[in-house]
Scaffold this motif. Structure first.
Motif, short mmCIF file in Angstrom:
data_model
loop_
_atom_site.label_atom_id
_atom_site.label_comp_id
_atom_site.label_asym_id
_atom_site.label_seq_id
_atom_site.Cartn_x
_atom_site.Cartn_y
_atom_site.Cartn_z
N LEU A 1 0.82 -1.21 0.00
CA LEU A 1 0.00 0.00 0.00
C LEU A 1 0.86 1.26 0.00
O LEU A 1 2.00 1.26 0.45
N GLY A 2 0.26 2.34 -0.50
CA GLY A 2 0.92 3.64 -0.51
C GLY A 2 -0.13 4.72 -0.63
O GLY A 2 -0.89 4.96 0.30
N TYR A 3 -0.22 5.33 -1.80
CA TYR A 3 -1.23 6.36 -2.03
C TYR A 3 -2.63 5.75 -1.91
O TYR A 3 -2.91 4.69 -2.47
N GLY A 4 -3.52 6.42 -1.19
CA GLY A 4 -4.90 5.96 -1.07
C GLY A 4 -5.06 4.67 -0.31
O GLY A 4 -6.04 3.94 -0.52
N ALA A 5 -4.13 4.37 0.59
CA ALA A 5 -4.14 3.08 1.30
C ALA A 5 -5.44 2.84 2.06
O ALA A 5 -5.94 1.72 2.11
N GLN A 6 -6.02 3.91 2.62
CA GLN A 6 -7.22 3.73 3.44
C GLN A 6 -8.38 3.22 2.62
O GLN A 6 -9.22 2.46 3.12
N HIS A 7 -8.47 3.60 1.35
CA HIS A 7 -9.55 3.11 0.50
C HIS A 7 -9.46 1.58 0.37
O HIS A 7 -10.49 0.89 0.40
N ILE A 8 -8.25 1.08 0.21
CA ILE A 8 -8.07 -0.37 0.06
C ILE A 8 -8.36 -1.07 1.37
O ILE A 8 -9.03 -2.12 1.40
N LYS A 9 -7.88 -0.51 2.48
CA LYS A 9 -8.15 -1.11 3.78
C LYS A 9 -9.65 -1.16 4.05
O LYS A 9 -10.19 -2.18 4.50
N ASP A 10 -10.34 -0.05 3.79
CA ASP A 10 -11.78 0.01 4.05
C ASP A 10 -12.55 -0.99 3.20
O ASP A 10 -13.54 -1.59 3.65
N PHE A 11 -12.10 -1.17 1.96
CA PHE A 11 -12.78 -2.11 1.06
C PHE A 11 -12.76 -3.53 1.64
O PHE A 11 -13.78 -4.21 1.68
N PHE A 12 -11.60 -3.96 2.10
CA PHE A 12 -11.50 -5.32 2.62
C PHE A 12 -12.06 -5.45 4.04
O PHE A 12 -12.62 -6.49 4.39
N LEU A 13 -11.93 -4.40 4.84
CA LEU A 13 -12.51 -4.46 6.19
C LEU A 13 -14.03 -4.53 6.15
O LEU A 13 -14.66 -5.17 6.99
N GLY A 14 -14.62 -3.86 5.16
CA GLY A 14 -16.08 -3.86 5.04
C GLY A 14 -16.56 -4.67 3.84
O GLY A 14 -17.59 -4.34 3.24
N TYR A 15 -15.84 -5.72 3.50
CA TYR A 15 -16.13 -6.48 2.29
C TYR A 15 -17.55 -7.04 2.29
O TYR A 15 -17.97 -7.68 3.27
N ARG A 16 -18.27 -6.80 1.20
CA ARG A 16 -19.65 -7.25 1.07
C ARG A 16 -19.73 -8.37 0.03
O ARG A 16 -19.66 -8.12 -1.16
N GLU A 17 -19.85 -9.59 0.49
CA GLU A 17 -19.96 -10.73 -0.42
C GLU A 17 -21.20 -10.62 -1.31
O GLU A 17 -21.22 -11.13 -2.43
N THR A 18 -22.24 -9.98 -0.79
CA THR A 18 -23.50 -9.92 -1.54
C THR A 18 -23.41 -9.05 -2.79
O THR A 18 -24.29 -9.11 -3.64
N ALA A 19 -22.34 -8.25 -2.93
CA ALA A 19 -22.21 -7.39 -4.11
C ALA A 19 -21.96 -8.19 -5.37
O ALA A 19 -22.31 -7.75 -6.46
N VAL A 44 4.26 6.22 0.45
CA VAL A 44 3.44 6.88 -0.57
C VAL A 44 4.18 7.01 -1.90
O VAL A 44 3.60 6.82 -2.97
N ASP A 45 5.44 7.34 -1.86
CA ASP A 45 6.18 7.63 -3.09
C ASP A 45 7.26 6.59 -3.41
O ASP A 45 8.16 6.86 -4.21
N SER A 46 7.19 5.43 -2.82
CA SER A 46 8.22 4.42 -3.03
C SER A 46 8.15 3.84 -4.45
O SER A 46 7.06 3.54 -4.95
N PRO A 47 9.29 3.64 -5.10
CA PRO A 47 9.32 2.90 -6.37
C PRO A 47 8.90 1.45 -6.12
O PRO A 47 8.94 0.96 -4.98
N ILE A 102 18.09 -5.40 -6.35
CA ILE A 102 17.28 -4.18 -6.20
C ILE A 102 17.89 -3.34 -5.09
O ILE A 102 17.83 -3.71 -3.92
N PRO A 103 18.47 -2.19 -5.42
CA PRO A 103 19.06 -1.33 -4.40
C PRO A 103 17.96 -0.58 -3.64
O PRO A 103 16.79 -0.61 -4.03
N GLU A 104 18.34 0.07 -2.58
CA GLU A 104 17.39 0.90 -1.84
C GLU A 104 16.77 1.92 -2.78
O GLU A 104 17.46 2.57 -3.56
N ASN A 105 15.43 2.03 -2.72
CA ASN A 105 14.67 2.93 -3.60
C ASN A 105 14.85 2.59 -5.09
O ASN A 105 14.73 3.46 -5.95
N GLY A 106 15.14 1.32 -5.36
CA GLY A 106 15.31 0.88 -6.73
C GLY A 106 14.00 0.43 -7.36
O GLY A 106 12.94 0.45 -6.74
N ASP A 107 14.09 0.00 -8.61
CA ASP A 107 12.92 -0.41 -9.37
C ASP A 107 12.99 -1.90 -9.67
O ASP A 107 14.08 -2.45 -9.87
#
Length: 258
Positions: free
Chosen positions: A55-73, A103-106, A201-206
């Protein structure tokens, strides 16, 4: 095998076109579920149900999706006496580790930061979490397992609509060829990796520019060519086309529906 999904990028090209676009790209919807769900269902179809989400940018959206996962959808159910009885399930048996990798990690740095979650795993899978395919994953893994390689990268023909123009010294155009017709292969975003990848893969590498490039120099990077269905979702238009395809019932990537 464990599956590492890179979910922390900003997805600038997509966000700039989405009203209130603070959702990370893997959370953009295709049908009733976000992109990352479709990618996870693909892996689960082949029996790989242990996921590590970087996770990085927008992590809370992903956490909330799985924490409140609705099988009925996305599953049929019976409502009886005020209780929901599911007739099928999406994520039963899944293990999902959600790890903040900056947030900004490669991408290479994101992988380094979840290395502890891969202890004891000789091989593991990795993916950008925003590309859909019908590639035969079992065959991809089988070929890699049989090879003396440190990593495998799925490669696909380019899908863009650009044309390659052959120009002479006199500035006369000799030929115009669609990029898709050229003998070219591009990174398809599906990886099978050995622990060896961490040595390069060095530190902050790709992952690709550093890790895979170094393995390629050593002759230890395997390519898996896939000419079948493969669709990225780098832009809003690409994501909308996937969504329209889902609504039409044209879902080549949804192997779990077969």
């Amino acid at each position: 095998m464990k599956v590492v999904l890179f979910c922390g990028g900003r997805g600038t090209r997509m966000r700039s076109e989405v009203p209130g676009g603070d959702l990370p790209k893997p959370m953009q919807l295709v049908g009733p579920r976000p992109l990352v769900w479709h990618v996870m269902r693909y892996y689960a179809h082949f029996g790989h149900k242990e996921f590590v989400l970087c996770l990085g940018y927008g992590a809370q959206h992903i956490k909330d999706f799985f924490l409140g996962y609705r099988e009925t959808a996305s599953n049929d159910f019976v409502l009886r006496d005020g209780r929901v009885e599911l007739l099928s399930t999406d994520i039963s048996g899944w293990s999902i580790s959600l790890v903040d990798t900056g947030v900004d990690s490669p991408i290479g740095e994101r992988l380094r930061r979840v290395r502890d979650h891969l202890d004891g795993e000789e091989m593991f899978l990795a993916n950008y979490a925003d590309v859909l395919t019908d590639a035969p994953l079992a065959d991809m893994i089988r070929r890699f397992t049989a090879a003396d390689a440190g990593a495998s990268m799925m490669v696909v023909p380019p899908t863009n609509t650009f044309h390659v123009v052959d120009v002479t010294e006199a500035n006369v155009v000799g030929a115009i060829t669609p990029v898709s017709a050229m003998p070219l292969w591009v990174n398809g975003g599906f990886f099978v990796l050995r622990q060896e990848i961490f040595d390069h893969i060095p530190e902050n590498g790709d992952l690709v520019a550093d890790g895979c490039a170094e393995l390629a120099k050593r002759g230890r990077l395997l390519a898996y060519r896939h000419r079948g269905y493969w669709r990225p979702s780098d832009t809003v238009n690409q994501r909308l086309e996937l969504d329209r395809s889902w609504e039409r019932g044209e879902r080549p990537w949804a192997l779990w529906e077969a």
